[in-house]
Design a protein around this motif. Structure first.
Motif, PDB file in Angstrom:
ATOM      1  N   PRO A 140       0.698  -1.235  -0.128  1.00 44.01           N
ATOM      2  CA  PRO A 140      -0.016   0.061  -0.107  1.00 44.01           C
ATOM      3  C   PRO A 140       0.939   1.322  -0.040  1.00 44.01           C
ATOM      4  O   PRO A 140       0.528   2.293  -0.557  1.00 44.01           O
ATOM      5  N   ALA A 141       2.227   1.174   0.633  1.00 42.67           N
ATOM      6  CA  ALA A 141       2.627   2.659   0.533  1.00 42.67           C
ATOM      7  C   ALA A 141       3.343   2.709  -0.799  1.00 42.67           C
ATOM      8  O   ALA A 141       3.466   3.891  -1.067  1.00 42.67           O
ATOM      9  N   GLN A 142       3.751   1.667  -1.533  1.00 48.99           N
ATOM     10  CA  GLN A 142       4.262   1.982  -2.727  1.00 48.99           C
ATOM     11  C   GLN A 142       3.140   2.317  -3.820  1.00 48.99           C
ATOM     12  O   GLN A 142       3.487   3.107  -4.703  1.00 48.99           O
ATOM     13  N   GLU A 143       1.891   2.025  -3.637  1.00 45.93           N
ATOM     14  CA  GLU A 143       0.946   2.231  -4.322  1.00 45.93           C
ATOM     15  C   GLU A 143       0.669   3.557  -4.021  1.00 45.93           C
ATOM     16  O   GLU A 143       0.258   4.548  -5.015  1.00 45.93           O
ATOM     17  N   LEU A 198       2.655  10.056  -7.675  1.00 46.30           N
ATOM     18  CA  LEU A 198       3.545  10.510  -8.909  1.00 46.30           C
ATOM     19  C   LEU A 198       2.724  10.620 -10.266  1.00 46.30           C
ATOM     20  O   LEU A 198       2.706  11.274 -10.862  1.00 46.30           O
ATOM     21  N   PHE A 199       1.472   9.738 -10.321  1.00 47.18           N
ATOM     22  CA  PHE A 199       0.739   9.682 -11.347  1.00 47.18           C
ATOM     23  C   PHE A 199      -0.055  11.337 -11.375  1.00 47.18           C
ATOM     24  O   PHE A 199      -0.414  11.779 -12.424  1.00 47.18           O
ATOM     25  N   ARG A 206       4.701   2.045 -11.981  1.00 49.76           N
ATOM     26  CA  ARG A 206       4.810   1.085 -11.020  1.00 49.76           C
ATOM     27  C   ARG A 206       6.022   0.221 -11.063  1.00 49.76           C
ATOM     28  O   ARG A 206       6.495  -0.214 -10.044  1.00 49.76           O
ATOM     29  N   GLU A 207       6.329  -0.200 -12.354  1.00 51.73           N
ATOM     30  CA  GLU A 207       7.609  -1.310 -12.369  1.00 51.73           C
ATOM     31  C   GLU A 207       8.822  -0.488 -11.916  1.00 51.73           C
ATOM     32  O   GLU A 207       9.596  -1.223 -11.431  1.00 51.73           O
ATOM     33  N   GLN A 208       9.013   0.821 -12.207  1.00 57.70           N
ATOM     34  CA  GLN A 208      10.209   1.398 -11.484  1.00 57.70           C
ATOM     35  C   GLN A 208      10.047   1.597  -9.954  1.00 57.70           C
ATOM     36  O   GLN A 208      11.041   1.625  -9.407  1.00 57.70           O
ATOM     37  N   ILE A 209       8.889   1.723  -9.325  1.00 60.41           N
ATOM     38  CA  ILE A 209       8.816   1.713  -8.020  1.00 60.41           C
ATOM     39  C   ILE A 209       9.320   0.355  -7.464  1.00 60.41           C
ATOM     40  O   ILE A 209       9.935   0.396  -6.620  1.00 60.41           O
ATOM     41  N   VAL A 210       8.726  -0.564  -8.233  1.00 55.97           N
ATOM     42  CA  VAL A 210       9.079  -1.797  -7.486  1.00 55.97           C
ATOM     43  C   VAL A 210      10.618  -2.129  -7.573  1.00 55.97           C
ATOM     44  O   VAL A 210      11.262  -2.945  -7.001  1.00 55.97           O
ATOM     45  N   ALA A 211      11.005  -1.503  -8.728  1.00 55.37           N
ATOM     46  CA  ALA A 211      12.505  -1.842  -9.116  1.00 55.37           C
ATOM     47  C   ALA A 211      13.235  -0.937  -8.114  1.00 55.37           C
ATOM     48  O   ALA A 211      14.570  -1.129  -7.845  1.00 55.37           O
ATOM     49  N   GLY A 212      12.727   0.060  -7.221  1.00 54.82           N
ATOM     50  CA  GLY A 212      13.469   0.711  -6.262  1.00 54.82           C
ATOM     51  C   GLY A 212      14.151   2.018  -6.512  1.00 54.82           C
ATOM     52  O   GLY A 212      14.801   2.726  -5.880  1.00 54.82           O
ATOM     53  N   ARG A 213      13.554   2.613  -7.805  1.00 54.57           N
ATOM     54  CA  ARG A 213      13.873   3.777  -8.043  1.00 54.57           C
ATOM     55  C   ARG A 213      13.269   5.048  -7.206  1.00 54.57           C
ATOM     56  O   ARG A 213      12.085   4.780  -6.685  1.00 54.57           O
TER      57      ARG A 213
END
Length: 167
Positions: free
Chosen positions: A34-37, A43-44, A73-80
Motif C-alpha cells: 500500500p505504501a508503494q501504491e 506520482l501519477f 509502478r514497475e520502476q517503483i518496484v525496482a527501487g527507483r
C-alpha cells in the motif's frame, strides 16, 4: 450504380470503424504494498498524459496513460526514487510530461509565457487607449457663435414647450 457503390463503401467503413479504433487500455493492477501504491498515485498526479495533455495519467483514459502508469509502478518496484522516475519520463517524452517542468532555458517559455502574454496585452491596451484619447481642437470663433445660436434656439424651444404644458 454510383449510389450503390457509395452505399457499399459507407457500410464497409461503418463495419470497419470499431476495428480501427484505439484498443481499450489494459486494466491497472495496483501494487501489493500500500505504501508503494500511494507513492505511485502521488506520482501519477504530477505526470501529464502525452495524448490528452490537460489530464494527469491518473485521470486519462488513453492507452498510453495506462502504459505510463504501468511503467511508473514497475520502476517503483525496482527501487527507483521519484526523481529518477520523473527523469526517465522526461528523457522519453520531454519536459512537457511534467505538470511542473524544471525552470531552464528550454522551459522558460512555459514558465514566463503567461506573464509575458498578459503584460503584452496590457501594454497594447494602454497604448491603444492613449492613442484614442487625442485632445479635441478648440472651436473657432465662427463655430462658437453657431453653437451659441443652436443652444439659444434649443432653450427657446424648451421655454415655449414649457409654457404650452403649463396652460
Amino acid at each position: 450504380m454510383r449510389r450503390l457503390t457509395i452505399a457499399l463503401m459507407a457500410s464497409a467503413l461503418m463495419v470497419a470503424a470499431p476495428a480501427m479504433a484505439e484498443p481499450p487500455p489494459r486494466a491497472d493492477a495496483p501494487l501489493a504494498d500500500p505504501a508503494q501504491e500511494a507513492r505511485a498515485k502521488a506520482l501519477f498526479g504530477e505526470i501529464r498524459c502525452v495524448v490528452c495533455q490537460h489530464e494527469s495519467i491518473v485521470d486519462s483514459p488513453a492507452a498510453i496513460a495506462a502504459d505510463m502508469r504501468g511503467l511508473v509502478r514497475e520502476q517503483i518496484v525496482a527501487g527507483r526514487s521519484d526523481d529518477e522516475i520523473q527523469q526517465d519520463l522526461v528523457r522519453r517524452y520531454g519536459d512537457y510530461v511534467l505538470f511542473r517542468p524544471p525552470f531552464k532555458g528550454a522551459t522558460v517559455l512555459l514558465w514566463l509565457g503567461p506573464f509575458l502574454l498578459v503584460g503584452g496585452v496590457g501594454a497594447m491596451f494602454a497604448w491603444w487607449s492613449r492613442r484614442r484619447r487625442a485632445a479635441a481642437d478648440p472651436l473657432s470663433a465662427e463655430e462658437e457663435a453657431e453653437l451659441a445660436a443652436i443652444l439659444a434656439r434649443d432653450d427657446a424651444d424648451k421655454a415655449t414647450l414649457s409654457d404650452k404644458t403649463d396652460s
